[in-house]
Design a protein around this motif. Structure first.
Motif, mmCIF file in Angstrom:
data_model
loop_
_atom_site.group_PDB
_atom_site.id
_atom_site.type_symbol
_atom_site.label_atom_id
_atom_site.label_comp_id
_atom_site.label_asym_id
_atom_site.label_seq_id
_atom_site.Cartn_x
_atom_site.Cartn_y
_atom_site.Cartn_z
ATOM 1 N N GLY A 92 6.289 -6.804 -1.544
ATOM 2 C CA GLY A 92 6.603 -6.720 -0.113
ATOM 3 C C GLY A 92 7.935 -6.014 0.132
ATOM 4 O O GLY A 92 8.708 -5.788 -0.811
ATOM 5 N N GLU A 93 8.202 -5.656 1.397
ATOM 6 C CA GLU A 93 9.460 -4.983 1.738
ATOM 7 C C GLU A 93 10.652 -5.809 1.246
ATOM 8 O O GLU A 93 10.695 -7.016 1.432
ATOM 9 C CB GLU A 93 9.546 -4.778 3.261
ATOM 10 N N LEU B 64 -3.591 -4.216 0.505
ATOM 11 C CA LEU B 64 -2.723 -3.254 1.194
ATOM 12 C C LEU B 64 -2.174 -3.757 2.537
ATOM 13 O O LEU B 64 -1.864 -2.959 3.420
ATOM 14 C CB LEU B 64 -3.448 -1.909 1.355
ATOM 15 N N HIS B 65 -2.056 -5.073 2.700
ATOM 16 C CA HIS B 65 -1.294 -5.576 3.846
ATOM 17 C C HIS B 65 0.197 -5.412 3.547
ATOM 18 O O HIS B 65 0.635 -5.594 2.400
ATOM 19 C CB HIS B 65 -1.619 -7.047 4.122
ATOM 20 N N TYR C 17 4.638 -3.069 1.135
ATOM 21 C CA TYR C 17 5.532 -2.084 1.756
ATOM 22 C C TYR C 17 6.823 -1.849 0.972
ATOM 23 O O TYR C 17 7.573 -0.916 1.276
ATOM 24 C CB TYR C 17 5.868 -2.486 3.194
ATOM 25 N N GLY C 18 7.086 -2.656 -0.049
ATOM 26 C CA GLY C 18 8.277 -2.406 -0.865
ATOM 27 C C GLY C 18 8.012 -1.496 -2.060
ATOM 28 O O GLY C 18 8.935 -1.110 -2.763
ATOM 29 N N GLU D 50 -2.952 7.553 -2.881
ATOM 30 C CA GLU D 50 -2.710 8.536 -1.825
ATOM 31 C C GLU D 50 -1.566 8.092 -0.905
ATOM 32 O O GLU D 50 -0.713 8.898 -0.513
ATOM 33 C CB GLU D 50 -3.996 8.757 -1.016
ATOM 34 N N LEU D 51 -1.546 6.794 -0.563
ATOM 35 C CA LEU D 51 -0.497 6.285 0.333
ATOM 36 C C LEU D 51 0.896 6.490 -0.260
ATOM 37 O O LEU D 51 1.835 6.877 0.438
ATOM 38 C CB LEU D 51 -0.713 4.790 0.616
ATOM 39 N N ILE E 4 -9.242 -7.543 4.261
ATOM 40 C CA ILE E 4 -9.457 -6.254 3.590
ATOM 41 C C ILE E 4 -9.661 -6.515 2.097
ATOM 42 O O ILE E 4 -9.429 -7.625 1.616
ATOM 43 C CB ILE E 4 -8.274 -5.266 3.801
#
Lengths: 301, 301
Positions: free
Chosen positions: B36-37, B61-62, B67-68, B95-96, B142
């Motif tokens: 995570g971030e 991908l939540h 996001y980190g 890809e992300l 997801i």
């Protein structure tokens, strides 16, 4: 105008320093400028209400200026934000953010507008009755813009004593503030300068990060009240500044001097330096009025 | 085996809590699970050497789990990492991450391998001489996988006294550890069980987050030593657990009981609860041996 530095260190977030992000409070608006990883936590730490941020300006797509944006947008969503959100940044930013939201199956319940930039000339990106924001094209390893924020104080200030003396009704006040003369009932024309004072000076703030030393920005920021200019390195590492397209403390001070800025705020320090006072010492050989940015610092402009 | 909880709260990073990330130390490997971030700052805070992390397992991908990652990959790059890095996660993750690196004009100087997952059956994603890692397909909003980490202690332990007694040369030790019998110079056959002890038990750790209550994982995690199972809500919010495809404390305990897990570690608490002890109280009505995860907690497994 008030500037809150959420983070002002280059490259990697650490336990003691944060990457670039700052909040400019101007005419009761809160503008978020850049959004490195951890920005949402810094906003919470400094008790800045998420709901007051409606405009986010991103300089460029290096991680230390932008990796916190998708998390902030997601958090706004989880907190059931309703206000529109406007994001200004380099072309490509929209796809990068939306791809990540899509991968998480998330959709914002609020309107999210992207204003993508690709011009290499200064352009107006935001304007309302009170504030105007222009880009400051910078030179860095990738497409980068600084931003110039300027108050619009077009309205003159009412001279209360004078309007009472002339018995002028309140319905004429707007006309006076807009600079109009007034004809009294007896036909006498009273010149506006007897009824009002000059507007407050229009203060301005220029954010310039990241960039190599670049004099082509001088006409855009000429006479700015406060200039934030990156100073990633000291002159002893000028070769690194050149190589990585950053600025030294001395170069930042030279820009401030040549632009006739009133105050220089320095930041985006490389984390190799233990003592940021060295940046001030070096810059003061060129320019006097210097403030060192630091995480959590509030600067009244 | 040691588990360090870097973050174990749901949804949004805050000043006092971090989103999901943990480090599993197993057979001298450091496996990072979710990111995570703010994970890179948590790693620094807990003095975990970046260079020891070569494998990162992402559940889904939540944002609060992922996001980190791009920031950590970028920081590895800035620190001139040389070791290969392997990232395991849902199809699309490559890809992300690469799009963001590309937008910043950055290229890692180290080899970055993505192992993208899309199967809904459990599969082996990593295996070496000492450790095996399998996916645990979870049911969430997801595509999501948990991960089962299992030691491989196939080698028997040498009975030093016995091998000295029989005067067996060291070149036969590997044969003994692998279970072989030994023929002495005088032709006597010495059975392996006289020369070695049984291998140490193969310890295991299962990470299950995020998921709705789902008994189909039971055969995969049967008899696991330590089960980390998300418990986002208490039973009083069971309707929210249903709606958002999360688990209650009681449901997590039920899974632990039915899987014959030895220990249950609970986490991924919704930030609506002020007191995480409530999760333990609720779960202990079903299952005894409970550890509450908390940011910064080190758990010996």
């Amino acid at each position: 105008m008030k500037l809150t530095i959420l983070g002002c260190y280059a490259a990697t977030p650490r336990t003691i320093t944060n990457p670039t992000s700052q909040v400019l409070e101007i005419k009761n608006q809160m503008f978020l400028i850049d959004c490195g990883e951890g920005t949402q936590v810094q906003l919470r730490k400094h008790k800045i209400k998420f709901s007051r941020i409606n405009h986010i300006f991103i300089s460029h797509l290096h991680g230390d200026h932008f990796y916190g944006l998708v998390g902030l947008i997601s958090t706004f969503m989880l907190l059931n934000r309703v206000n529109d959100l406007h994001v200004y940044g380099p072309k490509g930013i929209k796809e990068l953010i939306l791809m990540q939201l899509k991968a998480s199956g998330s959709y914002t319940g609020y309107n999210l507008y992207f204003h993508e930039l690709e011009s290499t000339e200064s352009e107006i990106v935001f304007e309302d009755e009170k504030v105007i924001v222009k880009t400051i094209p910078l030179k860095h390893r990738i497409y980068t813009n600084g931003y110039l924020f300027k108050e619009k104080n077009s309205k003159r200030k009412l001279n209360i004593e004078a309007v009472e003396k002339y018995n002028i009704e309140t319905c004429y006040y707007q006309k006076i503030k807009s600079g109009g003369d007034i004809t009294l009932e007896d036909g006498t024309l009273v010149s506006n300068n007897l009824l009002s004072f000059n507007p407050e000076p229009e203060r301005s703030y220029a954010f310039c990060s990241d960039t190599v030393y670049n004099e082509t920005i001088l006409p855009i920021i000429e006479g700015v009240d406060t200039l934030y200019h990156e100073s990633t390195f000291l002159e002893t590492e000028a070769h690194l500044a050149d190589k990585t397209m950053h600025t030294t403390a001395k170069q930042a001070a030279t820009i401030a001097k040549k632009a006739n800025a009133k105050t220089l705020v320095m930041g985006h320090y490389s984390t190799r330096y233990g003592n940021i006072e060295l940046f001030k010492e070096e810059a003061q050989t060129i320019f006097d009025n210097i403030i060192l940015a630091d995480d959590g610092k509030e600067i009244k402009l």
